[in-house]
Design a protein around this motif. Structure first.
Motif, mmCIF file in Angstrom:
data_model
loop_
_atom_site.group_PDB
_atom_site.id
_atom_site.type_symbol
_atom_site.label_atom_id
_atom_site.label_comp_id
_atom_site.label_asym_id
_atom_site.label_seq_id
_atom_site.Cartn_x
_atom_site.Cartn_y
_atom_site.Cartn_z
ATOM 1 N N MET A 185 -7.409 -5.012 -21.176
ATOM 2 C CA MET A 185 -7.358 -6.551 -20.813
ATOM 3 C C MET A 185 -5.833 -6.682 -19.868
ATOM 4 O O MET A 185 -5.597 -7.718 -19.367
ATOM 5 C CB MET A 185 -7.351 -7.253 -21.980
ATOM 6 N N GLY A 186 -4.819 -5.839 -20.165
ATOM 7 C CA GLY A 186 -3.608 -5.918 -19.610
ATOM 8 C C GLY A 186 -3.605 -5.518 -18.297
ATOM 9 O O GLY A 186 -2.388 -5.528 -17.378
ATOM 10 N N ILE A 187 -4.545 -4.636 -17.479
ATOM 11 C CA ILE A 187 -4.725 -4.464 -16.255
ATOM 12 C C ILE A 187 -5.117 -5.758 -15.444
ATOM 13 O O ILE A 187 -5.910 -6.531 -15.697
ATOM 14 C CB ILE A 187 -6.014 -3.522 -15.978
ATOM 15 N N PRO A 188 -4.078 -6.071 -14.527
ATOM 16 C CA PRO A 188 -4.314 -7.147 -13.530
ATOM 17 C C PRO A 188 -5.692 -7.245 -12.817
ATOM 18 O O PRO A 188 -6.194 -6.229 -12.251
ATOM 19 C CB PRO A 188 -3.300 -6.973 -12.292
ATOM 20 N N PRO A 189 -6.441 -8.603 -12.941
ATOM 21 C CA PRO A 189 -7.733 -8.780 -12.280
ATOM 22 C C PRO A 189 -7.689 -8.531 -10.665
ATOM 23 O O PRO A 189 -8.739 -8.082 -10.338
ATOM 24 C CB PRO A 189 -7.946 -10.124 -12.704
ATOM 25 N N ARG A 234 -12.861 4.736 -12.784
ATOM 26 C CA ARG A 234 -12.351 5.869 -12.589
ATOM 27 C C ARG A 234 -10.785 5.665 -12.125
ATOM 28 O O ARG A 234 -9.914 6.545 -12.506
ATOM 29 C CB ARG A 234 -13.079 6.770 -11.839
ATOM 30 N N TYR A 235 -10.762 4.924 -11.059
ATOM 31 C CA TYR A 235 -9.397 4.578 -10.320
ATOM 32 C C TYR A 235 -8.478 3.680 -10.877
ATOM 33 O O TYR A 235 -7.350 3.497 -10.191
ATOM 34 C CB TYR A 235 -9.863 4.406 -8.788
ATOM 35 N N ILE A 236 -9.082 2.606 -11.451
ATOM 36 C CA ILE A 236 -8.327 1.557 -11.892
ATOM 37 C C ILE A 236 -8.069 1.485 -13.474
ATOM 38 O O ILE A 236 -6.978 1.515 -13.878
ATOM 39 C CB ILE A 236 -8.985 0.133 -11.498
ATOM 40 N N THR A 237 -9.276 1.425 -14.156
ATOM 41 C CA THR A 237 -9.097 1.259 -15.542
ATOM 42 C C THR A 237 -8.538 2.452 -16.443
ATOM 43 O O THR A 237 -7.630 2.337 -17.249
ATOM 44 C CB THR A 237 -10.764 1.122 -16.093
ATOM 45 N N MET A 238 -9.066 3.774 -16.239
ATOM 46 C CA MET A 238 -8.421 4.933 -16.833
ATOM 47 C C MET A 238 -7.175 4.873 -16.499
ATOM 48 O O MET A 238 -6.143 5.380 -17.519
ATOM 49 C CB MET A 238 -9.211 6.143 -16.551
ATOM 50 N N PRO A 239 -6.479 4.971 -15.279
ATOM 51 C CA PRO A 239 -5.147 4.919 -14.749
ATOM 52 C C PRO A 239 -4.408 4.082 -15.532
ATOM 53 O O PRO A 239 -3.329 4.081 -16.006
ATOM 54 C CB PRO A 239 -5.044 5.253 -13.410
#
Length: 321
Positions: free
Chosen positions: A204-208, A226-231
Motif C-alpha cells: 500500500m506504500g507503493i505510489p499508485p 515483478r518490476y514494481i511490487t516486489m522491488p
C-alpha cells in the motif's frame, strides 16, 4: 574546558527533552522493567551449564564443572537425542522458509488486488483469526482433522485416503513421516493471514502512479508485480527474512509439545522439547545439560542473525543494524 562545556550542554539538552517529553519516558518504564526482570536477569541462569547444579546449593553454591556438560551434550550420553533434535529443528525451519515464508507474501498480493474495500476488510479479518486462537484449540482441531484411530477418521485423513495419498490404516499423528507436513501446513494456516499485514502495508506504500505508468506502457499484471511490487517490498522482505533466519532454532514449543508423542520423536522432537524433557521431564532430569542446550540454541541464533544481517548489508545495503 571545552570538554566540560560540551558535557554540560548535552546534559542540559537531555534535561530539557526529559522535561518536555516526560510522559513518553514514563511509558517506557514498564518496558524497561519487563526486559530487566524477564530478559536480562534470567541470563544469570546460564551459569548452570557450567555447574554441577543442585537445587539445595543453588547456582552459586554448586560445584564448578567447566565444559563437562557441554561435552556431554554434544558427544556424551545425550548427544544422540541432541543432534536428532537439532536436525529436526533445522528441517522444520527450512521447510518453513521454503513454504511458509512465501505464503503471507502471496496472500498480501492477493489482498492488494481486491478493489472492494469492505470485502477485503472482511476477508483479511477472517484470515487473521487463527492467529488469536489458543494453541490448545488449534492442536485439538488438527488432531480431529487428521485422526484415524479408535474408529474416528478426520475429514483431512478421509480426503487423503480417497485420493490415495495415505493408506486406510495410516495414523498421521503416530507415524514420523507425516509430522513435518502436518506442522508446516498448520503453521501456514495459522500464521499466513497475520503475517500478511506487514507485506500488505508495504504494498500500500507503493505510489499508485508507478502502476499507472506501467499500465500505459502495456505491462501485464505479472510484470507489474515483478518490476514494481516486489522491488517496492524489497526492504521489508529483507528485514523479515533476516528475522526469520534468526529464529531458525526457534520452533513453536506449544504446538510441537501438544502434537508429538514418543512414537514420532524421530521427526517431531525439537530443541525446545528436548530441553524441556531434560530440565523438567519425568525421567533423566539434568538441568545442567538442559541449560547447555539452551545456551547453544541462543549462541547459534545470534550467529545466524549477525551473519544474515552482514550478508544483507553487503549485498543490498538493507539491514537491521
Amino acid at each position: 574546558m571545552d570538554f566540560r562545556v560540551n558535557q554540560n550542554s548535552k546534559l542540559k539538552r537531555f534535561l530539557e527533552t526529559l522535561r518536555r517529553d516526560w510522559a513518553l519516558y514514563v511509558l517506557l518504564i514498564p518496558i524497561i522493567v519487563f526486559f530487566v526482570m524477564w530478559r536480562y536477569k534470567p541470563m544469570g541462569g546460564v551459569l548452570v551449564a557450567f555447574k554441577k547444579y543442585k537445587v539445595i546449593d543453588g547456582v552459586l553454591g554448586s560445584d564448578f564443572a567447566g565444559f563437562y556438560y557441554i561435552r556431554e551434550l554434544m558427544f556424551g550420553s545425550a548427544s544422540r537425542e541432541f543432534w536428532r533434535a537439532l536436525r529436526n529443528t533445522f528441517m522444520l525451519n527450512i521447510y518453513g522458509i521454503l513454504f511458509g515464508f512465501p505464503a503471507p507474501i502471496i496472500l498480501a498480493l492477493l489482498f492488494s488486488e481486491i478493489k472492494n474495500v469492505a470485502y477485503r476488510s472482511v476477508t483479511q479479518t477472517f484470515s487473521y483469526l487463527p492467529k488469536f486462537i489458543s494453541e490448545v484449540i488449534i492442536t485439538t482441531l488438527i488432531a480431529m482433522l487428521v485422526s484415524n484411530s479408535h474408529g474416528q477418521v478426520g475429514i483431512v485423513a478421509h480426503l487423503l485416503q480417497m485420493i490415495g495419498v495415505i493408506g486406510p490404516d495410516a495414523k498421521l499423528l503416530y507415524e514420523p513421516g507425516y509430522f513435518r507436513a502436518i506442522y508446516i501446513v498448520s503453521d501456514i494456516w495459522v500464521g499466513a493471514g497475520y503475517g500478511s499485514i506487514v507485506y500488505f502495508a508495504a504494498i500500500m506504500g507503493i505510489p499508485p502512479s508507478n502502476y499507472e505508468a506501467a499500465r500505459v506502457d502495456g505491462a501485464s499484471k505479472f510484470d507489474q508485480i515483478r518490476y514494481i511490487t516486489m522491488p517496492g517490498m524489497a526492504s521489508t522482505l529483507t528485514i523479515m527474512l533476516i528475522l526469520r533466519i534468526g529464529s531458525m532454532l526457534a520452533v513453536g514449543f506449544e504446538k510441537v509439545f501438544l502434537l508429538y508423542n514418543a512414537s514420532i520423536y524421530e521427526t517431531a522432537d525439537v530443541l525446545e522439547t528436548f530441553i524441556y524433557r531434560l530440565g523438567m521431564g519425568e525421567t533423566a532430569v539434568n538441568p545442567s545439560i538442559a541449560t547447555a542446550a539452551g545456551l547453544f540454541n541462543s549462541l547459534v541464533a545470534m550467529v545466524l542473525v549477525l551473519g544474515a544481517n552482514y550478508i544483507s548489508r553487503k549485498i543490498s545495503e538493507t539491514s537491521l543494524f
